[in-house]
Design a protein around this motif. Structure first.
Motif, mmCIF file in Angstrom:
data_model
loop_
_atom_site.group_PDB
_atom_site.id
_atom_site.type_symbol
_atom_site.label_atom_id
_atom_site.label_comp_id
_atom_site.label_asym_id
_atom_site.label_seq_id
_atom_site.Cartn_x
_atom_site.Cartn_y
_atom_site.Cartn_z
ATOM 1 N N UNK A 180 1.366 -9.450 1.713
ATOM 2 C CA UNK A 180 1.931 -10.775 1.983
ATOM 3 C C UNK A 180 1.051 -11.902 1.447
ATOM 4 N N UNK A 181 1.700 -13.005 1.087
ATOM 5 C CA UNK A 181 1.027 -14.252 0.736
ATOM 6 C C UNK A 181 1.528 -15.351 1.672
ATOM 7 N N UNK A 182 0.654 -16.345 1.904
ATOM 8 C CA UNK A 182 1.000 -17.382 2.878
ATOM 9 C C UNK A 182 0.780 -18.776 2.324
ATOM 10 N N UNK A 183 1.587 -19.696 2.844
ATOM 11 C CA UNK A 183 1.440 -21.107 2.527
ATOM 12 C C UNK A 183 0.396 -21.689 3.473
ATOM 13 N N UNK A 184 -0.797 -22.030 2.992
ATOM 14 C CA UNK A 184 -1.873 -22.468 3.884
ATOM 15 C C UNK A 184 -1.545 -23.737 4.666
ATOM 16 N N UNK A 185 -0.609 -24.530 4.163
ATOM 17 C CA UNK A 185 -0.229 -25.748 4.874
ATOM 18 C C UNK A 185 0.554 -25.455 6.152
ATOM 19 N N UNK A 186 1.070 -24.243 6.251
ATOM 20 C CA UNK A 186 1.871 -23.858 7.416
ATOM 21 C C UNK A 186 1.104 -22.970 8.387
ATOM 22 N N UNK A 187 -0.166 -22.698 8.112
ATOM 23 C CA UNK A 187 -0.932 -21.736 8.894
ATOM 24 C C UNK A 187 -1.912 -22.439 9.816
ATOM 25 N N UNK A 188 -1.917 -22.047 11.090
ATOM 26 C CA UNK A 188 -2.932 -22.521 12.024
ATOM 27 C C UNK A 188 -4.203 -21.699 11.830
ATOM 28 N N UNK A 189 -5.096 -21.737 12.780
ATOM 29 C CA UNK A 189 -6.412 -21.141 12.569
ATOM 30 C C UNK A 189 -6.410 -19.620 12.504
ATOM 31 N N UNK A 190 -5.382 -18.967 13.021
ATOM 32 C CA UNK A 190 -5.368 -17.503 13.020
ATOM 33 C C UNK A 190 -3.939 -16.996 12.869
ATOM 34 N N UNK A 191 -3.802 -15.842 12.222
ATOM 35 C CA UNK A 191 -2.512 -15.175 12.112
ATOM 36 C C UNK A 191 -2.430 -14.075 13.160
ATOM 37 N N UNK A 192 -1.230 -13.860 13.700
ATOM 38 C CA UNK A 192 -0.991 -12.744 14.602
ATOM 39 C C UNK A 192 0.222 -11.985 14.088
ATOM 40 N N UNK A 193 0.096 -10.648 14.038
ATOM 41 C CA UNK A 193 1.214 -9.821 13.581
ATOM 42 C C UNK A 193 1.588 -8.787 14.640
ATOM 43 N N UNK A 194 2.878 -8.671 14.896
ATOM 44 C CA UNK A 194 3.450 -7.720 15.848
ATOM 45 C C UNK A 194 4.473 -6.863 15.077
ATOM 46 N N UNK A 195 4.207 -5.630 14.759
ATOM 47 C CA UNK A 195 3.060 -4.825 15.119
ATOM 48 C C UNK A 195 2.933 -3.667 14.142
ATOM 49 N N UNK A 196 1.776 -2.992 14.194
ATOM 50 C CA UNK A 196 1.602 -1.745 13.463
ATOM 51 C C UNK A 196 1.726 -0.573 14.426
#
Length: 293
Positions: free
Chosen positions: A120-136
């Motif tokens: 995955x790639x992300x738009x840094x302008x839309x990201x807060x201080x940490x990413x959380x992913x649900x789930x592996x």
């Protein structure tokens, strides 16, 4: 046959999955790979309390951006291209059929959802201080993600099998529907006399519960807490998922991690708020992630 080229859709075009995240190439200007961000990955099976813990993290003030969850990524990156290959237009709602597709994906990409997450790639302008992913889920996904995502922290949520099944029975989610063709002929009807899981047509479920637990679960039908059909279908989901993703080697991968502040294994029978505090203290503060408190 599953077309490896079509399935690796990043080689063909970039797809924006949300305002925050996308997959493929060419990557939009200024977007960054997921490895550029601190990431908390929730690991766990259905019924361990992932949604509850995520909500508790918010309530405890953790500042994070929630990535599209496993269900969404499975539909967009695994199932959709497969349906296109098979010239089918409708997403399968059957939970068992979805597991078949994810299992087939792993034959070509052993990292499974871990492989997708790392791409995955992300738009840094839309990201807060940490990413959380649900789930592996499963050893292969966690092992792949641990190697590919060096900034990732992992929290594995566990719960006794009886608790997981109870939560699965209580939730009313159309996602848990099973198509009739996925059931054997002897599972189309439920007999009035239920003496064991075999009489429901799910004999393999007995391997996950003690004899006493099995009888207590069957009592739910006798007491009309759930119907026989509901119990049969939820047991089928429970078994298929457990066979697809063995939690024992998954836990061993996390226990073997090289640093103690990179993984945490918790039982969700405790207070969600206390568990969220433990996650923030153990995994987030060491990464200098701010909270709103």
């Amino acid at each position: 046959m599953y077309d490896r080229v079509n399935t690796t859709r990043p080689n063909l075009f970039f797809e924006q999955l949300s305002p925050v995240v996308g997959v493929g190439f060419p990557v939009p200007k200024d977007w960054l790979p997921i490895t550029s961000f601190p990431l908390l990955i929730i690991v766990g099976m259905t019924g361990v309390g992932k949604s509850t813990i995520t909500k508790a993290l918010v309530e405890e003030g953790l500042d994070f951006t929630l990535l599209p969850n496993r269900r969404i990524l499975t539909e967009r990156i695994i199932i959709a291209p497969m349906l296109k290959i098979q010239e089918k237009l409708v997403q399968p709602h059957c939970r068992i059929k979805r597991l078949t597709y994810t299992r087939l994906y792993r034959e070509y990409f052993p990292g499974g959802m871990g492989h997708i997450l790392a791409s995955l790639h992300l738009n840094p302008q839309e990201v807060n201080s940490m990413l959380v992913f649900d789930s592996l889920r499963g050893e292969n996904e966690v092992r792949y993600a641990a190697r590919a995502l060096k900034n990732a922290k992992f929290v594995m949520l566990t719960a006794p099998n009886t608790v997981r099944l109870e939560r699965l029975l209580k939730r009313h989610d159309s996602f848990d529907w099973i198509a009739s063709q996925e059931l054997d002929d002897n599972r189309q009807t439920v007999p009035e006399a239920l003496t064991n899981f075999a009489s429901l047509g799910v004999p393999e479920a007995s391997a996950y519960f003690t004899a006493k637990e099995e009888q207590e679960i069957l009592e739910l039908v006798k007491k009309q807490v759930v119907t026989g059909v509901q119990l049969r279908d939820k047991l089928k989901i429970f078994v298929e998922e457990s066979q697809n993703y063995d939690s024992v080697p998954t836990k061993q991968v996390l226990e073997a991690m090289d640093t103690s502040d990179r993984s945490l294994i918790i039982d969700t029978i405790d207070s969600p708020q206390e568990l969220a505090k433990a996650i923030i203290s153990r995994l987030c503060k060491s990464a200098n992630i701010k909270t709103n408190r």
